[in-house]
Design a protein around this motif. Structure first.
Motif, mmCIF file in Angstrom:
data_model
loop_
_atom_site.group_PDB
_atom_site.id
_atom_site.type_symbol
_atom_site.label_atom_id
_atom_site.label_comp_id
_atom_site.label_asym_id
_atom_site.label_seq_id
_atom_site.Cartn_x
_atom_site.Cartn_y
_atom_site.Cartn_z
ATOM 1 N N PRO A 166 7.925 2.317 7.500
ATOM 2 C CA PRO A 166 6.865 2.579 6.350
ATOM 3 C C PRO A 166 6.810 0.781 5.629
ATOM 4 C CG PRO A 166 9.260 3.377 6.017
ATOM 5 C CD PRO A 166 9.010 2.586 7.156
ATOM 6 N N VAL A 167 5.553 0.696 5.556
ATOM 7 C CA VAL A 167 5.688 -0.420 4.961
ATOM 8 C C VAL A 167 4.832 0.247 3.183
ATOM 9 C CG1 VAL A 167 5.516 -1.455 6.362
ATOM 10 C CG2 VAL A 167 3.135 -0.700 5.941
ATOM 11 N N GLY A 168 4.611 -0.982 2.768
ATOM 12 C CA GLY A 168 3.443 -1.018 1.410
ATOM 13 C C GLY A 168 2.942 -2.189 1.772
ATOM 14 N N SER A 169 1.867 -2.947 0.665
ATOM 15 C CA SER A 169 0.716 -3.697 1.129
ATOM 16 C C SER A 169 1.449 -5.224 1.630
ATOM 17 C CB SER A 169 0.135 -4.507 -0.377
ATOM 18 O OG SER A 169 -0.013 -3.311 -0.831
ATOM 19 N N TYR A 170 0.929 -5.874 2.925
ATOM 20 C CA TYR A 170 1.304 -7.155 3.075
ATOM 21 C C TYR A 170 1.040 -8.439 2.100
ATOM 22 C CZ TYR A 170 2.514 -10.142 6.997
ATOM 23 O OH TYR A 170 3.488 -11.268 7.541
#
Ligand code: PLP
Ligand code: COI
Length: 354
Positions: A166-170
């Motif tokens: 699960p990720v947010g912005s790079y």
């Protein structure tokens, strides 16, 4: 002929989901409960399993460690407004993965492993797709040669895996990019178009040097003259020059799916588009005379990130205020609306996981 496979599933007995803070996701630090593992040996895919995420055991003489037969993909799954989970254009990643495999003399992965495996895994870990704004589940398919032998030859055995995070912005701010005119990422006839681990390994040292000068990333240029813009380290580049949306195109550049999608949307909206060589001089002249009105990086991890400044031969060239950029802002909003299921999927790009 490849065998047709059924996918065995072993579920975890100790989910880590409750420990995840979906409001504060860093890129790629948390891995979901399950992973897919498929083994290739004796000229065929032998087994496909979904198992609890965990360490793998391998021989120290596994060929990929020494000779680099290692490729990967990056895909994202989104939680849609109606609660569905959808994966963005994974068929395109499957196709690109098999092109990377062919270039590195690795076996291709059939759809019943890549696509059906992806759907089985994401269905099982659907609660890991973040419900929070601008977040998504990053999906990382990869394959590496596992033969335990030190001679240089194509590995006789391979492991294909999919893990998810699960990720947010790079990137969380507009980018400062340096035009690289000494080091080279890819040459004609090389492996620039393929998504292999070595392309990233070779980028680390030049990127670190640029970061020491205060840049976020590089703009790679062609190997022969260092005169043409290629791509950034983790994303493709697009420029609005006059009334045209332009992206550099060549066999040395990764054929990005985000860029492909943005070009298709621009065409649908009636904007002129061109995939062609872009010289650094054309870009610099355009920034100076005001005809380059927008510039951005586009990729699965990067989504669409505006470029604020470009460094070239010791000088900094500033671009317009990202907030004022009409096309970039509109297309990012549109892509987000499409992926999160807030508007009709008129291109048929979302693969909904039932
Ligand atoms: N170029 C490089 C070097 C990348 O790592 C990426 C990211 O995957 C891209 C371009 C953009 O490709 P895509 O839009 O398919 O993610
Ligand atoms: C992606 O966008 O999927 C990438 O591969 C970029 C980077 C995280 C390696």
């Amino acid at each position: 002929m490849e065998k047709v496979h059924s996918i065995e599933v072993e579920q975890t007995t100790s989910s880590r989901l409750a420990q995840v803070d979906f409001e504060n996701l860093k890129f790629g630090h948390i891995l979901s409960d399950h992973m897919l593992v498929a083994e290739y040996n004796n000229g065929a895919w032998q087994s496909v399993k979904v198992v609890p995420y965990g360490n793998i055991v391998m021989s120290p003489s596994s060929s990929f460690i020494h000779y680099g037969q290692s490729i990967f993909e990056g895909i994202k799954a989104y939680k849609q407004e109606n609660g569905d989970v959808s994966i963005f254009r994974p068929d395109q990643n499957h196709e690109r993965f098999n092109k990377s495999a062919a270039r590195l003399e690795m076996p291709t992965v059939p759809a019943e492993i890549f696509m059906d495996g992806l759907k089985t895994l994401i269905d099982l870990d659907r609660d890991w797709v973040p419900p929070t704004k601008d977040a998504s589940l990053y999906i990382r398919p990869f394959m590496f040669g596992t033969e335990a032998a030190l001679g240089v030859h194509p590995s006789a055995s391979y492991t294909f895996m999919i893990i998810t995070s699960p990720v947010g912005s790079y990137y969380n701010k507009p980018l400062r990019l340096k035009v690289e005119t000494h080091y080279t990422r890819a040459a004609n006839g090389g492996v620039g178009f393929s998504k292999n681990a070595g392309n990233y390994a070779l980028s680390l040292h030049p990127t670190k040097l640029a970061q020491e000068e205060g840049f976020d990333q590089l703009i790679w240029t062609d190997a022969e003259e260092h005169a043409y813009v290629e791509e950034a380290g983790t994303a493709n580049l697009l420029f609005r020059i006059g009334d045209t949306l332009i992206t550099p195109s060549s066999e040395t550049i990764l054929r990005g799916i985000t860029r492909l999608s943005i070009m298709a949307i621009a065409e649908k909206w009636g904007l002129k588009t061109e995939s062609r060589k872009v010289s650094v001089q054309e870009l610099i002249d355009g920034i100076e005379n005001g005809s380059v009105t927008e510039a951005f990086a586009a990729g699965t991890a990067a989504t669409l990130t505006p470029i604020a400044e470009i460094g070239y031969q010791g000088k900094i060239y500033k671009l317009s205020d990202p907030a004022t950029r009409e096309f970039s802002n509109k297309v990012l909003q549109y892509l987000n609306d499409l992926r999160y299921g807030r508007i009709e999927d008129e291109f048929g790009w979302n693969l909904v996981v039932d």
